[in-house]
Write a protein that holds these residues in place. Structure first.
Motif: not given
Ligand SMILES: [Zn+2]
Length: 475
Positions: A296-297, A330-331, A358, A424, A284
């Protein structure tokens, strides 16, 4: 001497085994395809494209929250870079995205021991108005603890969710902890709370709070929701443990603005004899706003573009079409993914295999899948082609990422080179998600793992079967 121990019998058995193994390899992939997989793997370790892409995206575009100027700049960047890399059919396909503006936020403990702490509004949170909200606070561990409180316990109060996320390699700790962020504000509001503060969904001991989407239900009032970092949440817990009443102040100028036209950016390496079959590579393009979305990302975008670039440079063309889709938003509600599905409703079945990146910048540590069980030997052979990377063989219950969830629920098989998520969630959704978090070596290894898997997925001599079992929810 027993008959089955005779040298002749053993020799026969060995030659049958050898013939079977050779037949199995020949069945799934040609020698040339396996040789090309080796070439891809070797070239990936020597190729700087992915790192250059995430460097360029984070430097020249920066934060890319849905609906923001950075979102638009990200789309322009992706179109330009896909064209520069020579992808075919490069296009932006419209996706309407929400536009939430963070504004500023403030969090203070008023009693018993006054101090302010860094905070971020949860994505989608309403604001408090300029005066903010002062209220007594109630501490609960999680949603179950909230539900177990006596009636009226949180009425007119600010609820503080104190549960700490567990560090795991595969994201299981995140999946367990994140419902508090998604559902905590509405759950507390339904019981009469006036605000929510959560311990960040985080594994870090830094003072960076983590944002991320909250989802209001339509059955409860919308109340403001903020996050504080782990060390500050620990300090707040100690204030509660003093036994004295805790009073908090929250203020946020977050607000919703009208929806905005954004886009999924698509580019392809066209297939040959099976060109109508699409192997989709998803990542994304949007990011949360406090950082620059390197892990991210940006990393996922870079991995997928880097993979397609390496495959394009092979002497041999892929059998199936490799389609890179950089999804919008996406978020904050996966609008890009939903728009993609709507635009491709008639072609769902043509999406024969999916990959998504992702989960940071690697390295890849595991190969999992969600394929028809009869085709696990194909994944096994891809795993063998990845042997120099010393991965762990995962199971066949991979959930995949959020952007391909809709397609995989519709039966698209997925192969999942699993990115190592151990650290992460130290920086995910924070101001600290910057290029400094990307390890160039791990990124190259990730490109290698994805490139081999994608290539062999596109070359498989059989047909990818649809997955017919029900898929459990991602969270
Ligand atoms: Zn993401």
């Amino acid at each position: 001497m027993h008959k089955q121990n005779s040298p002749i019998f053993l020799g026969l058995l060995l030659s049958i085994c050898t013939v079977t193994a050779a037949a199995e390899k020949a069945e799934h992939f040609s020698r040339a395809d396996l040789a090309a997989a080796t070439t891809l793997r070797e070239r990936a370790f020597a190729d700087a494209t992915a790192y250059q892409l995430v460097e360029s995206l984070t430097t020249e575009v920066g934060p890319r929250a849905a609906g923001s100027p950075g979102d638009k700049a990200g789309v322009a960047w992706a179109l330009r870079e896909m064209q520069r890399l020579g992808f075919a059919n490069v296009r932006a396909v419209e996706a309407i995205v929400p536009h939430w503006e963070r504004g500023e936020a403030e969090f203070a403990v008023l009693a018993p021991f006054p101090q302010t702490m860094p905070t971020l509004a949860l994505g989608g949170s309403i604001g408090t108005g300029s005066e903010g909200i002062d209220a007594d606070a109630v501490i609960v561990r999680d949603l179950a603890a909230l539900a177990a409180l006596p009636a009226g316990a949180v009425k007119d109060k600010i609820v503080f969710f104190s549960n700490r996320m567990e560090r795991t390699r595969d994201g299981a700790g995140y999946m367990k902890a994140v419902p508090v962020r998604a559902s905590g504000p509405s759950a507390a509001a339904a019981l009469g709370a006036v605000g929510v503060v959560i311990r960040s969904i985080s594994t870090s001991d830094s003072r960076f709070p983590h944002t991320g989407t909250t989802r209001y239900t339509i059955t409860a009032p919308r109340i403001p929701a903020l996050a504080i970092s782990n060390p500050d949440a620990d300090a707040l817990v100690r204030q509660f443990e003093s036994g004295k009443p805790v009073r908090l102040r929250i203020r946020s100028s977050s607000r919703d603005l009208p929806q905005v036209r954004s886009a999924n950016v698509v580019g392809e390496i066209p297939g040959t004899d099976r060109a109508s079959e699409i192997v989709i590579l998803g990542a994304h393009l949007d990011s949360w706003d406090p950082g620059v979305g390197a892990l991210d990302d940006g990393a996922g975008v870079a991995i997928m573009m880097g993979v397609a670039k390496l495959i394009k440079e092979l002497d041999v063309k892929p059998r199936r079409t490799i389609r890179v889709v950089l999804f919008a938003n996406e978020e904050f509600g996966t609008s890009g993914s939903l728009a993609y599905l709507a635009a491709n409703e008639a072609q769902v079945a043509n999406h024969v295999l999916g990959f998504e990146a992702d989960f940071g910048a690697g390295p890849v540590w595991r190969l999992a899948s969600r394929v028809d069980p009869a085709q696990l030997p194909v994944v096994d052979q891809i795993f063998r082609a990845l042997a120099p990377l010393k991965l762990v063989r995962g199971n066949n219950t991979a959930l995949g990422g959020a952007d391909l969830d809709a397609l995989s629920k519709r039966g698209m098989p997925i192969i999942e080179p699993g990115l190592d998520g151990t650290t992460y969630f130290d920086v995910h959704h924070t101001a600290n998600d910057t290029l400094a978090q990307v390890d160039p070596k791990a990124l190259r290894q990730s490109v290698a793992a994805f490139a081999v898997s994608v290539w062999l997925g596109a070359q498989y001599s059989g047909s990818w079967e649809r997955v017919t079992t029900d898929k459990p929810p991602r969270r």
